[in-house]
Motif scaffolding. Structure first.
Motif, PDB file in Angstrom:
ATOM      1  N   LYS A   1      80.607  32.194   8.799  1.00  0.00           N
ATOM      2  CA  LYS A   1      79.581  33.242   8.702  1.00  0.00           C
ATOM      3  C   LYS A   1      79.655  34.170   9.921  1.00  0.00           C
ATOM      4  CE  LYS A   1      74.691  34.055   8.098  1.00  0.00           C
ATOM      5  NZ  LYS A   1      73.571  33.904   8.983  1.00  0.00           N
ATOM      6  N   LEU A   2      79.821  33.583  11.106  1.00  0.00           N
ATOM      7  CA  LEU A   2      79.954  34.396  12.324  1.00  0.00           C
ATOM      8  C   LEU A   2      81.188  35.289  12.252  1.00  0.00           C
ATOM      9  CD1 LEU A   2      78.987  31.967  15.230  1.00  0.00           C
ATOM     10  CD2 LEU A   2      77.838  34.076  14.606  1.00  0.00           C
ATOM     11  N   GLN A   3      82.284  34.748  11.776  1.00  0.00           N
ATOM     12  CA  GLN A   3      83.510  35.548  11.655  1.00  0.00           C
ATOM     13  C   GLN A   3      83.306  36.689  10.671  1.00  0.00           C
ATOM     14  OE1 GLN A   3      86.296  32.457  10.632  1.00  0.00           O
ATOM     15  NE2 GLN A   3      86.772  31.990  12.775  1.00  0.00           N
ATOM     16  N   GLY A   4      82.594  36.419   9.580  1.00  0.00           N
ATOM     17  CA  GLY A   4      82.287  37.481   8.613  1.00  0.00           C
ATOM     18  C   GLY A   4      81.430  38.573   9.236  1.00  0.00           C
ATOM     19  N   SER A   5      80.449  38.172  10.027  1.00  0.00           N
ATOM     20  CA  SER A   5      79.583  39.145  10.713  1.00  0.00           C
ATOM     21  C   SER A   5      80.389  39.985  11.703  1.00  0.00           C
ATOM     22  CB  SER A   5      78.449  38.439  11.442  1.00  0.00           C
ATOM     23  OG  SER A   5      77.601  37.771  10.541  1.00  0.00           O
TER      24      SER A   5
ATOM     25  N   ARG B   1      84.163  46.709  11.000  1.00  0.00           N
ATOM     26  CA  ARG B   1      84.324  47.685   9.920  1.00  0.00           C
ATOM     27  C   ARG B   1      83.393  48.889  10.130  1.00  0.00           C
ATOM     28  NH1 ARG B   1      81.961  49.238   5.590  1.00  0.00           N
ATOM     29  NH2 ARG B   1      80.316  47.682   5.612  1.00  0.00           N
ATOM     30  N   LEU B   2      82.143  48.612  10.504  1.00  0.00           N
ATOM     31  CA  LEU B   2      81.188  49.693  10.753  1.00  0.00           C
ATOM     32  C   LEU B   2      81.590  50.521  11.981  1.00  0.00           C
ATOM     33  CD1 LEU B   2      77.785  47.881  10.055  1.00  0.00           C
ATOM     34  CD2 LEU B   2      78.923  49.587   8.606  1.00  0.00           C
ATOM     35  N   GLU B   3      82.065  49.854  13.036  1.00  0.00           N
ATOM     36  CA  GLU B   3      82.506  50.577  14.231  1.00  0.00           C
ATOM     37  C   GLU B   3      83.721  51.447  13.916  1.00  0.00           C
ATOM     38  OE1 GLU B   3      81.056  47.465  17.735  1.00  0.00           O
ATOM     39  OE2 GLU B   3      83.029  47.199  16.821  1.00  0.00           O
ATOM     40  N   ASP B   4      84.633  50.924  13.124  1.00  0.00           N
ATOM     41  CA  ASP B   4      85.800  51.721  12.713  1.00  0.00           C
ATOM     42  C   ASP B   4      85.378  52.930  11.886  1.00  0.00           C
ATOM     43  OD1 ASP B   4      87.434  49.920  13.994  1.00  0.00           O
ATOM     44  OD2 ASP B   4      88.087  48.886  12.148  1.00  0.00           O
ATOM     45  N   ARG B   5      84.416  52.720  11.000  1.00  0.00           N
ATOM     46  CA  ARG B   5      83.924  53.837  10.177  1.00  0.00           C
ATOM     47  C   ARG B   5      83.293  54.910  11.055  1.00  0.00           C
ATOM     48  NH1 ARG B   5      78.731  53.805   6.595  1.00  0.00           N
ATOM     49  NH2 ARG B   5      78.824  55.942   5.852  1.00  0.00           N
TER      50      ARG B   5
ATOM     51  N   ARG C   1      75.112  44.222  16.090  1.00  0.00           N
ATOM     52  CA  ARG C   1      75.664  43.684  17.340  1.00  0.00           C
ATOM     53  C   ARG C   1      74.658  42.725  17.993  1.00  0.00           C
ATOM     54  NH1 ARG C   1      77.424  48.445  20.288  1.00  0.00           N
ATOM     55  NH2 ARG C   1      79.270  48.394  18.987  1.00  0.00           N
ATOM     56  N   ARG C   2      73.394  43.140  18.002  1.00  0.00           N
ATOM     57  CA  ARG C   2      72.327  42.321  18.578  1.00  0.00           C
ATOM     58  C   ARG C   2      72.169  41.019  17.777  1.00  0.00           C
ATOM     59  NH1 ARG C   2      69.044  46.333  18.982  1.00  0.00           N
ATOM     60  NH2 ARG C   2      68.225  46.109  16.890  1.00  0.00           N
ATOM     61  N   ASP C   3      72.169  41.131  16.448  1.00  0.00           N
ATOM     62  CA  ASP C   3      72.055  39.947  15.589  1.00  0.00           C
ATOM     63  C   ASP C   3      73.243  39.005  15.787  1.00  0.00           C
ATOM     64  OD1 ASP C   3      69.675  40.912  14.559  1.00  0.00           O
ATOM     65  OD2 ASP C   3      70.586  41.690  12.706  1.00  0.00           O
ATOM     66  N   LEU C   4      74.424  39.577  15.902  1.00  0.00           N
ATOM     67  CA  LEU C   4      75.626  38.773  16.093  1.00  0.00           C
ATOM     68  C   LEU C   4      75.550  38.010  17.414  1.00  0.00           C
ATOM     69  CD1 LEU C   4      78.448  37.872  15.193  1.00  0.00           C
ATOM     70  CD2 LEU C   4      79.361  39.926  16.287  1.00  0.00           C
ATOM     71  N   ARG C   5      75.144  38.676  18.478  1.00  0.00           N
ATOM     72  CA  ARG C   5      75.007  38.006  19.780  1.00  0.00           C
ATOM     73  C   ARG C   5      74.013  36.845  19.693  1.00  0.00           C
ATOM     74  NH1 ARG C   5      73.414  42.456  22.843  1.00  0.00           N
ATOM     75  NH2 ARG C   5      75.038  43.872  22.256  1.00  0.00           N
ATOM     76  N   ARG C   6      72.883  37.098  19.029  1.00  0.00           N
ATOM     77  CA  ARG C   6      71.862  36.061  18.873  1.00  0.00           C
ATOM     78  C   ARG C   6      72.429  34.884  18.074  1.00  0.00           C
ATOM     79  NH1 ARG C   6      69.157  35.160  14.727  1.00  0.00           N
ATOM     80  NH2 ARG C   6      69.294  37.240  13.846  1.00  0.00           N
ATOM     81  N   GLU C   7      73.117  35.164  16.971  1.00  0.00           N
ATOM     82  CA  GLU C   7      73.709  34.101  16.152  1.00  0.00           C
ATOM     83  C   GLU C   7      74.770  33.321  16.932  1.00  0.00           C
ATOM     84  OE1 GLU C   7      75.262  35.843  12.566  1.00  0.00           O
ATOM     85  OE2 GLU C   7      73.293  36.613  11.967  1.00  0.00           O
TER      86      GLU C   7
END
Length: 165
Positions: free
Chosen positions: A57-61, A67-71, A95-101
């Motif tokens: 799940k983390l890798q997917g996030s 993908r969003l940064e590239d866009r 990014r904030r959610d990913l760091r928290r996870e």
């Protein structure tokens, strides 16, 4: 650590040389036991299985964020100001959610790893105590030993008993 040396020194000074010659002392290389015990590999496999879903799940996030940064990098110049701002906010939130996870994942993993290591350490102590009783050792030393002769090193016996499970 200082207490260990103090106690060892006091014991050595209290015991006469003839009594000291009768003492049976053993040594266990705790680091080597922790590195070589088959239970370590088993614990690692359990942890990997337990945390595999969250890891994926983390890798997917992470991939979604990239993908969003590239866009944004590719299309940011041709987007409307509102679209650009919304995408930047979305990226910041993800990014904030990913760091928290990631922090939660690391914390949970470390807690479980500590639990597994505690179980293993208790098992190692049981094995060492069993060997000490069965073979009539007076002392079994471990941490804080600078050098130990092969005559007193019972690390292989401990590892052998751990492999029996």
């Amino acid at each position: 650590m200082k207490k260990f040396y103090l106690i060892t020194g006091l014991l050595c000074s209290l015991i006469s040389s003839s009594a000291f010659a009768e003492l049976k002392i053993g040594f266990v290389n705790a680091v080597r036991v922790m590195e070589s015990a088959p239970q370590v590999a088993d614990a690692n496999k359990r942890l990997e299985a337990e945390f595999a879903t969250r890891q994926k799940k983390l890798q997917g996030s992470q991939q979604e964020l990239r993908r969003l940064e590239d866009r944004l990098a590719k299309d940011g110049a041709i987007m409307s100001e509102a679209e650009n701002r919304d995408l930047q906010r979305d990226i910041a939130a993800k990014r904030r959610d990913l760091r928290r996870e990631q922090d939660e994942f690391r914390e949970d993993y470390n807690i479980r790893r500590s639990e597994e290591l505690d179980k293993l350490q208790k098992r190692i102590v049981e094995v060492v105590q069993t060997i000490a009783r069965e073979e009539a050792y007076d002392f079994i030393l471990s941490d804080g030993v600078v050098w130990a002769s092969g005559k007193v090193d019972i690390t292989e016996k401990v590892l052998g008993n751990l492999k029996k499970k």
